[in-house]
Design an enzyme around this catalytic site. Structure first.
Site, short mmCIF file in Angstrom:
data_model
loop_
_atom_site.label_atom_id
_atom_site.label_comp_id
_atom_site.label_asym_id
_atom_site.label_seq_id
_atom_site.Cartn_x
_atom_site.Cartn_y
_atom_site.Cartn_z
CE1 TYR A 71 6.73 8.67 -83.24
CE2 TYR A 71 8.73 9.78 -82.50
CZ TYR A 71 7.82 9.48 -83.50
OH TYR A 71 8.00 9.99 -84.76
CB CYS A 72 5.98 2.63 -80.80
SG CYS A 72 5.65 2.03 -79.13
CB THR A 73 1.15 2.51 -82.44
OG1 THR A 73 1.80 2.46 -83.70
CG2 THR A 73 -0.33 2.82 -82.65
#
Length: 295
Positions: free
Chosen positions: A173-175
């Site tokens: 996951y990331c922003t």
């Protein structure tokens, strides 16, 4: 009240340079602020302004080749989150430094409301694809922090993991999702059994998943003047250090190394007295300008 739209789209845009002028003209015509990056691999941006202006720029972006299905995430702010509007031409819309076809080879999307079940699976290795200073602000329960200083370091970390692991299921996951598009495509090439990523990133999760059901701890760092956001994508409690740009928590505002506009606990040792003198002059000028503007 400013409407903020964050978006990205991997698409084949060999003539990407030709789109810069009309996009900038449309954004300025509607008084938008923010930035849009264009590259042969697609687009990436965050813009803010009125409802009419946001709808207009998104409509124009969706006329670009392969971008008709462009999705975006929205939030609001009472202050302008950016100082001006920029449309930039880049080699990559998110810099990884490795040639990866994210449009063809990315991992499997997981909707925010299905994410909790995935990351609670003991066979799944959950990886935070962001930089270390972002992870310090907040992360998902049980996620691994690769402790990278830039996204370009992540491939090397994944290489090492691939050599030392038994190719378990991987969830990243990331922003907003864009870094995971590339990171999961790279991981797929390393031979992991199953590779997943959070659709829409943390921002979409915080928008759709209720706090009482959330597996997220802390706040989410964002790359604008809001600094961080929480559940409901509401403004967070952090401020930015004007020297290094890193987020500063309410607790660390009281740290002896924190001086507004000059340094924080993360960067105090990086600067000498000449630097600090220059930063203090800059801060004093900024405060004078703010008082004059208020009057």
């Amino acid at each position: 009240m400013y409407t903020i739209a964050a978006f990205y789209q991997f698409a084949r845009l060999p003539e990407y340079a030709a789109y810069r002028a009309p996009l900038l003209a449309e954004a300025r015509a509607h008084g938008l602020c923010g930035s849009i990056l264009l590259a042969a691999e697609g687009m990436n941006g965050t813009v803010a302004g009125t409802r009419v202006g946001i709808d207009a720029i998104l409509a124009l972006l969706r006329t670009l080749p392969g971008c008709a299905g462009l999705e975006h995430k929205e939030s609001v702010s009472v202050e302008p989150p950016f100082l001006r509007m920029k449309v930039r031409l880049k080699n990559e819309i998110v810099t990884m430094g490795i040639d990866v076809d994210a449009q063809e080879g990315a991992g499997t999307y997981v909707e925010p409301k299905e994410w909790n079940a995935l990351i609670c699976d003991p066979d799944v290795v959950v990886i935070d694809a962001r930089n270390a200073y972002e992870v310090e602000v907040g992360s998902f329960q049980g996620a691994i922090d690769p402790k990278t200083e830039s996204f370009g370091e992540l491939p090397g970390w994944l290489d090492q993991m691939a050599r030392s692991s038994n190719k378990k299921k991987v969830a990243m996951y990331c922003t907003g999702g864009i870094r995971c598009e590339k990171a999961t495509a790279y991981a797929m090439g390393l031979g992991f059994d199953e590779v997943y990523h959070l659709k829409g990133g943390i921002l979409k999760y915080l928008e759709e998943v209720a706090p009482q059901d959330s597996k997220w701890n802390g706040e989410c760092y964002v790359f604008d003047r809001r600094v961080t956001v929480g559940h409901g994508v509401s403004p967070g409690s952090y401020i930015a250090c004007n020297a290094c740009g890193k987020p500063v928590s309410p607790a660390n505002v009281g740290h002896p190394d924190f001086e507004p506009g000059v340094s924080c606990a993360s960067c105090n040792s990086d600067y000498n007295e000449d630097d600090r003198r220059r930063f203090r002059e800059r801060q004093a000028q900024s405060e004078r300008d703010g008082k004059q503007g208020a009057g």
